[in-house]
Design an enzyme around this catalytic site. Structure first.
Site, PDB file in Angstrom:
ATOM      1  N   CYS A  59       0.852  -1.189   0.000  1.00 35.86           N
ATOM      2  CA  CYS A  59       0.000   0.000   0.000  1.00 35.86           C
ATOM      3  C   CYS A  59       0.885   1.235   0.000  1.00 35.86           C
ATOM      4  CB  CYS A  59      -0.896  -0.002   1.237  1.00 35.86           C
ATOM      5  SG  CYS A  59      -2.155   1.285   1.225  1.00 35.86           S
ATOM      6  N   GLU A  74       2.045  -5.135  -5.343  1.00 33.07           N
ATOM      7  CA  GLU A  74       0.979  -6.105  -5.154  1.00 33.07           C
ATOM      8  C   GLU A  74      -0.109  -5.899  -6.198  1.00 33.07           C
ATOM      9  OE1 GLU A  74      -1.845  -7.013  -1.380  1.00 33.07           O
ATOM     10  OE2 GLU A  74       0.318  -7.040  -1.008  1.00 33.07           O
TER      11      GLU A  74
END
Length: 377
Positions: free
Chosen positions: A238, A272
């Site tokens: 993130c 990711e």
């Protein structure tokens, strides 16, 4: 972490006490949700901003292409509850910032019109009086973890100093060791991230806190999180640049830092997945800059191979191939991908003379955790 959302996290002790005067900047207008998610974006939308790069897991039908009806109903209910932001604005450091999205602060704080947040320890408060008292007593002047990157005073590269003359420092914070700080960071970040699901399970992550340092301390600018153990070699889960520091080049600095860590580990990494459309644009811009810069320094005699580019940059081969394909600079020959250098494309890019702030590896003191364990043994 689900949907790339590692919830989470950040301390330089100083005897200097922070002043109670606040410089309040013009309030930011919150983006309309439909506008924010629209496929029609202008150039400013492509800047590395809120860091909401990962598509919601609900839009992909779960890990196996289908979804449990009960789970789907719960997600719809959650979406309805969180559609409207619950906190209007926050005061942090010298800034007043309007919130963009819902964040699950404890009930006592969840529906306040404004919250006061300590920029050093990230503690949140409802009342200004409490906040000012806390400011006068808080001994934190930096995030709590280990400083892994610090620009020195003899900077010789323009990228190393921000526009107001402060230098950048980065701190690595272990979510397990500094759980409260990381949870506070995740709650704060959720005010500016649309899809972020984890807030309290921060133990499996490291958080890398980017700060601007001056005489008063290390002021948080943004962060990225990374799984401690990723089977897919993801090097970023993130990412967020806080609104008051967006459009200052920190996004690409954060991306480049994540790759510098991968290179120190001796392996290629990748963010990711899945990436949102905005995430693809942001990363593609970074990959393009890195690859074309390297190729511009290669001679005609050099046998440029994709594996070699991966070793030099820390970028996974599949990301290199997709980027070069978008530039029409990769061909298939005898069943293999081969770099097909087109000098006019490289020169056209270089002529733009883009100034991009990147991590400077000479200031990075980070040692991979696997090496630390070996040294201890």
């Amino acid at each position: 972490t689900t949907t790339t959302t590692t919830t989470t996290t950040t301390a330089i002790s100083s005897t200097t006490t922070s002043t109670t005067t606040q410089k309040i900047t013009p309030r930011r207008t919150r983006r309309n949700s439909s506008e924010h998610n629209s496929n029609t974006m202008n150039d400013n939308d492509f800047r590395i901003g809120g860091g909401n790069w990962h598509a919601s897991s609900s839009s992909h039908g779960g890990a196996y292409g289908f979804k449990d009806p009960q789970l789907a109903a719960l997600e719809r209910e959650h979406e309805e509850v969180t559609k409207v932001k619950n906190i209007e604005r926050i005061y942090i450091g010298q800034w007043e910032v309007e919130a963009w999205y819902f964040s699950p602060y404890p009930d006592e704080y969840a529906y306040e019109e404004r919250l006061f947040i300590c920029e050093f320890c990230l503690k949140y408060m409802k009342k200004k009086k409490t906040f000012l008292k806390h400011k006068s007593e808080c001994k934190c002047r930096r995030p709590p973890g280990t400083e892994i990157y610090r620009e020195t005073s003899d900077n010789d590269v323009d990228n190393d100093v921000n526009m107001n003359g402060s230098r950048i420092s980065v701190f690595e914070v272990d979510g397990k060791e500094h759980r409260v700080y990381c949870q506070n960071l995740c709650l704060l970040a959720k005010l500016f991230l649309d899809h972020k699901n984890l807030y309290y399970d921060v133990d499996p992550f490291f958080f890398y806190i980017i700060t601007e340092v001056d005489a008063l301390g290390a002021h948080i600018v943004g962060y990225f999180s990374k799984e401690k153990h990723s089977a897919e070699d993801y090097n970023l889960a993130c990412i967020l640049t806080f609104p008051q520091f967006q459009k200052c080049g920190y996004g690409k600095f954060i991306i480049s830092l994540s790759y510098e860590l991968s290179k120190r580990e001796g392996k290629a990494g990748s963010p990711e997945k899945p990436l949102s459309d905005l995430g693809k644009i942001s990363y593609r811009s970074y990959w393009t800059h890195i690859l074309l810069t390297i190729l511009s320094k290669q001679s005609a005699k050099d046998n440029v191979q994709i594996k070699g580019l991966s070793d030099m940059t820390g970028i996974k081969t599949e990301d290199i191939i997709s980027t070069l394909q978008s530039l029409d600079m990769v061909k298939c020959w005898k069943g293999q991908h081969v770099v097909f250098v087109q000098n006019h494309i490289i020169q056209k890019y270089l002529d733009q003379k883009k100034r991009i702030r990147l991590c400077n590896s000479k200031y990075l003191t980070w040692v991979p955790h696997a090496e630390r364990k070996k040294n201890k043994a």
